[in-house]
Design an enzyme around this catalytic site. Structure first.
Site, PDB file in Angstrom:
ATOM      1  N   GLU A   1      51.417   1.970  29.696  1.00  0.00           N
ATOM      2  CA  GLU A   1      51.362   3.438  29.777  1.00  0.00           C
ATOM      3  C   GLU A   1      50.959   3.809  31.193  1.00  0.00           C
ATOM      4  O   GLU A   1      49.897   3.422  31.667  1.00  0.00           O
ATOM      5  CB  GLU A   1      50.354   4.040  28.782  1.00  0.00           C
ATOM      6  CG  GLU A   1      50.800   4.025  27.341  1.00  0.00           C
ATOM      7  CD  GLU A   1      49.873   4.822  26.431  1.00  0.00           C
ATOM      8  OE1 GLU A   1      49.320   5.843  26.894  1.00  0.00           O
ATOM      9  OE2 GLU A   1      49.709   4.419  25.270  1.00  0.00           O
TER      10      GLU A   1
ATOM     11  N   GLU B   1      44.878   1.126  22.684  1.00  0.00           N
ATOM     12  CA  GLU B   1      43.676   1.782  23.217  1.00  0.00           C
ATOM     13  C   GLU B   1      42.477   1.687  22.275  1.00  0.00           C
ATOM     14  O   GLU B   1      41.804   2.690  22.002  1.00  0.00           O
ATOM     15  CB  GLU B   1      43.982   3.247  23.556  1.00  0.00           C
ATOM     16  CG  GLU B   1      44.953   3.395  24.710  1.00  0.00           C
ATOM     17  CD  GLU B   1      45.169   4.836  25.153  1.00  0.00           C
ATOM     18  OE1 GLU B   1      44.654   5.761  24.486  1.00  0.00           O
ATOM     19  OE2 GLU B   1      45.863   5.041  26.160  1.00  0.00           O
TER      20      GLU B   1
END
Length: 500
Positions: A291, A173
Site C-alpha cells: 500500500e 495492518e
C-alpha cells in the site's frame, strides 16, 4: 539556476526491476468495485458487468500483481459470502468502511476481471476475525484441482481449473488499533507463523507476506517488524510496508516525501536483516510495499465522523481524492524511491486503482478518466525494465521541510538491452534545474525523448468538468551530444527520459 550531475554506469547496479513493483490494489471500499470496475448497466459493460472503458485504462496503467480484497475490509470478510450463485449471496455490514457489502463480486468475478486486464492476483486472508482454519479452506478452494469438499465446491460454482494463486497476504495492518482483530506483535507473529505453516502443508511453494507496520508513524514501527519476524521468519517470504503522503499545507515537506519512503524501506530491511543474523538464517526477507500513494487522510477522518447507526450505504463516495499536479510529481518521486530500492522491494501496490484514492475515476453511467497521478505510474511501468542502477548524483540541494535537506533533483535509472530510462523530480518550487547525465558507462545509443508532468498551476486537476486538463508534456530542452545528455527541468516537475 540549480544544477545536478548524474553518472550512469552498468557496473553500478541496485538489482533487477521485478514486474510486481508495478502492482495495484483493489479493495471493497466505496465506489471502487461497485460503480467503479463493476457497473452492469453501463454502456461499455462486458458480459460479466465490468466496464470495458475502465479495463482499457487499467491495462494502459500497466499494473501487474493486484492485491485483493483488502485492506481493512478483509479483516471482517467471509470469503464464502463471495462465491456461489450471486442471487443467494448474503448482504453484510462492512465495519471497516461503514457500508453494506452486497457480495455481487467475489473471487470468481474478480478473477474474470483480472483475466481481462492481464494482471496476477495477490489474495489476502482474514486474520482479524478469522484464522488459520479459514485460510487453509480458502487455499483448498482456490488451488486444489479437485477431490475435496472445497475444491469440488469451486467446480460446482463454475470454475473447473484451480485459480493457481501463488502470492498471499497474511492479514492486513494488524498493528493498527482501527483494525478488526487488532493484535500485538507477539500474538500476530505467532498467528502468522501458524497460518503460514498450515498453508505450506497444502502448497509448499506459496509466496507469503506477513504484516509489517501500517505506517512509519506507528509507535511500534521497527520493533513490530522485528518481533513478528522472530516468530515467522522461516515461514514467510516478505514483510509488508504501507505509506501514504499528503500535502497538508506543507508543500516543502510534501515534495521531499521520497526521502521518508527511503527511510521507511531502510528501517524495515534493517529489522529483517537483524532477525536473519540473530537466527543465522540463509534466507532473506524482502518487502512487499503493498500500500502506497498520496492520500488526504485528514479529509477521510473528517468524513468518518459523520457516519450514523442508521445508514449503511452500498458503494458510497468514500476517499475520492482529486489529485493535483503536485500530487503527481510526488507520486513520481515515490516510484523513484521504489526503483532505487529494487534489490529489496520485491512487490509494490499503488493503493488504490479506481475512484478510491485512485489514478482512474469514473462517473456512474458516464465516462472514465485519468487523474494526474495516472501518468507517472503508467510511464514508469512502461519504461522501467531490466536492472535498476545506482545513480551517482552530485549537485545542489533544497530544503525538504521536516525531512531535512534533500537533493534538488531526485533520480533513478534502469537499463536493459541497449535501452535506458531515467526518472527525475525537480523539487525546487520556483526555479528550473539543469541536469547533465553522463552515459559513458552504458552501452546505449540512439535518441533521447523526455516527457513529464508540470504546470504553472500546481493544483490543476482532471475532474468531471475537464477530464483532460492535465496530461503528459514533451520536454523539448533535452539534448544528447555523445555520451552526455542535458535537460532543463521546470520547477516542481516529474520527468521520464527514454534513451535508445
Amino acid at each position: 539556476m540549480p544544477r545536478t550531475h548524474l553518472v550512469l554506469d552498468s557496473a553500478f547496479t541496485v538489482g533487477p526491476v521485478r514486474r510486481r513493483l508495478f502492482g495495484g490494489f483493489v479493495e471493497h471500499l466505496g465506489r471502487h468495485v461497485y460503480d467503479g470496475i463493476h457497473e452492469p448497466a453501463h454502456e461499455t459493460a462486458d458480459e460479466h458487468g465490468f466496464r470495458k472503458d475502465v479495463i482499457d485504462l487499467v491495462k494502459e496503467l500497466g499494473v501487474t500483481t493486484i492485491r485483493y480484497p483488502g485492506g481493512n475490509f478483509v479483516s471482517g470478510y467471509k470469503w464464502e459470502d463471495g462465491v456461489g450463485p450471486v442471487e443467494q449471496r448474503p448482504r453484510r455490514l462492512d465495519l471497516a468502511w461503514h457500508s453494506t457489502e452486497t457480495n455481487e463480486v467475489g473471487l470468481h468475478e474478480f478473477q474474470q476481471w483480472l483475466d481481462s486486464v492481464g494482471s496476477e492476483l495477490m489474495l489476502a486472508v482474514n486474520l482479524g476475525t478469522r484464522g488459520a482454519a479459514e485460510a487453509i479452506e480458502l487455499l483448498e478452494y482456490a488451488n486444489i484441482p479437485g477431490g475435496t469438499a472445497r475444491s469440488e465446491e469451486r467446480k460446482a460454482n463454475g470454475r473447473e481449473e484451480p485459480f493457481g494463486i501463488t502470492m498471499w497476504c497474511l492479514g492486513n495492518e494488524m498493528d493498527g488499533p482501527w483494525q478488526l482483530g487488532h493484535k500485538n506483535a507477539e500474538d500476530y507473529g505467532k498467528l502468522a507463523a501458524m497460518t503460514a505453516k498450515a498453508m505450506r502443508q497444502i502448497q509448499p511453494d506459496l509466496e507469503l507476506v506477513a504484516c509489517g507496520s501500517s505506517g512509519a508513524s506507528m509507535p511500534t514501527f521497527g520493533e513490530w517488524e522485528r518481533t513478528v519476524l522472530e516468530h515467522a521468519y522461516e515461514d514467510v517470504d516478505y514483510i509488508s510496508a504501507h505509506a501514504y503522503y499528503e500535502e497538508d499545507e506543507d508543500l516543502t515537506s510534501f515534495l521531499a516525501s521520497g526521502a521518508n519512503m527511503d527511510h521507511f524501506i531502510k528501517t524495515v530491511t534493517t529489522a529483517a536483516d537483524h532477525v536473519q543474523a540473530h537466527k543465522g538464517s540463509d534466507k532473506r526477507i524482502d518487502i512487499s510495499f503493498d500500500e502506497w500513494n498520496v492520500w488526504s487522510i485528514k479529509r477521510w477522518e473528517a468524513q468518518a465522523k459523520t457516519f450514523t447507526l442508521e445508514e449503511w450505504p452500498v458503494a458510497p463516495r468514500l476517499l475520492e481524492d482529486v489529485y493535483t499536479v503536485a500530487d503527481a510529481v510526488v507520486l513520481g518521486g515515490l516510484l523513484i524511491s521504489l526503483l532505487r530500492h529494487a534489490d529489496r522491494v520485491a512487490s509494490a501496490s499503488i493503493a488504490q486503482l479506481v475512484n478510491v484514492i485512485g489514478p482512474i475515476m469514473t462517473e456512474p453511467g458516464g465516462e472514465a478518466w485519468r487523474q494526474t497521478t495516472f501518468f507517472p505510474f503508467s510511464v514508469t511501468s512502461r519504461l522501467a525494465h531490466g536492472t535498476s542502477l545506482n545513480v551517482v548524483a552530485s549537485g545542489d540541494t533544497v530544503d525538504g521541510g521536516k525531512h531535512g535537506t534533500v537533493p534538488v533533483v531526485d533520480s533513478a535509472a534502469t537499463v536493459e538491452d541497449g535501452r535506458a530510462a531515467v526518472f527525475l523530480v525537480n523539487r525546487h518550487q520556483t526555479e528550473s534545474t539543469t541536469v547533465t547525465i553522463d552515459l559513458g558507462g552504458l552501452d546505449v545509443s540512439g535518441d533521447v525523448h523526455a516527457e513529464g508532468i508540470w504546470d504553472d498551476d500546481l493544483h490543476a486537476v482532471n475532474d468531471l468538468s475537464n477530464t483532460a486538463r492535465v496530461g503528459l508534456r514533451t520536454n523539448e530542452s533535452v539534448r544528447r551530444e555523445g555520451d552526455t545528455v542535458t535537460i532543463e527541468l521546470p520547477p516542481v516537475s516529474w520527468t521520464a527520459l527514454s534513451i535508445g
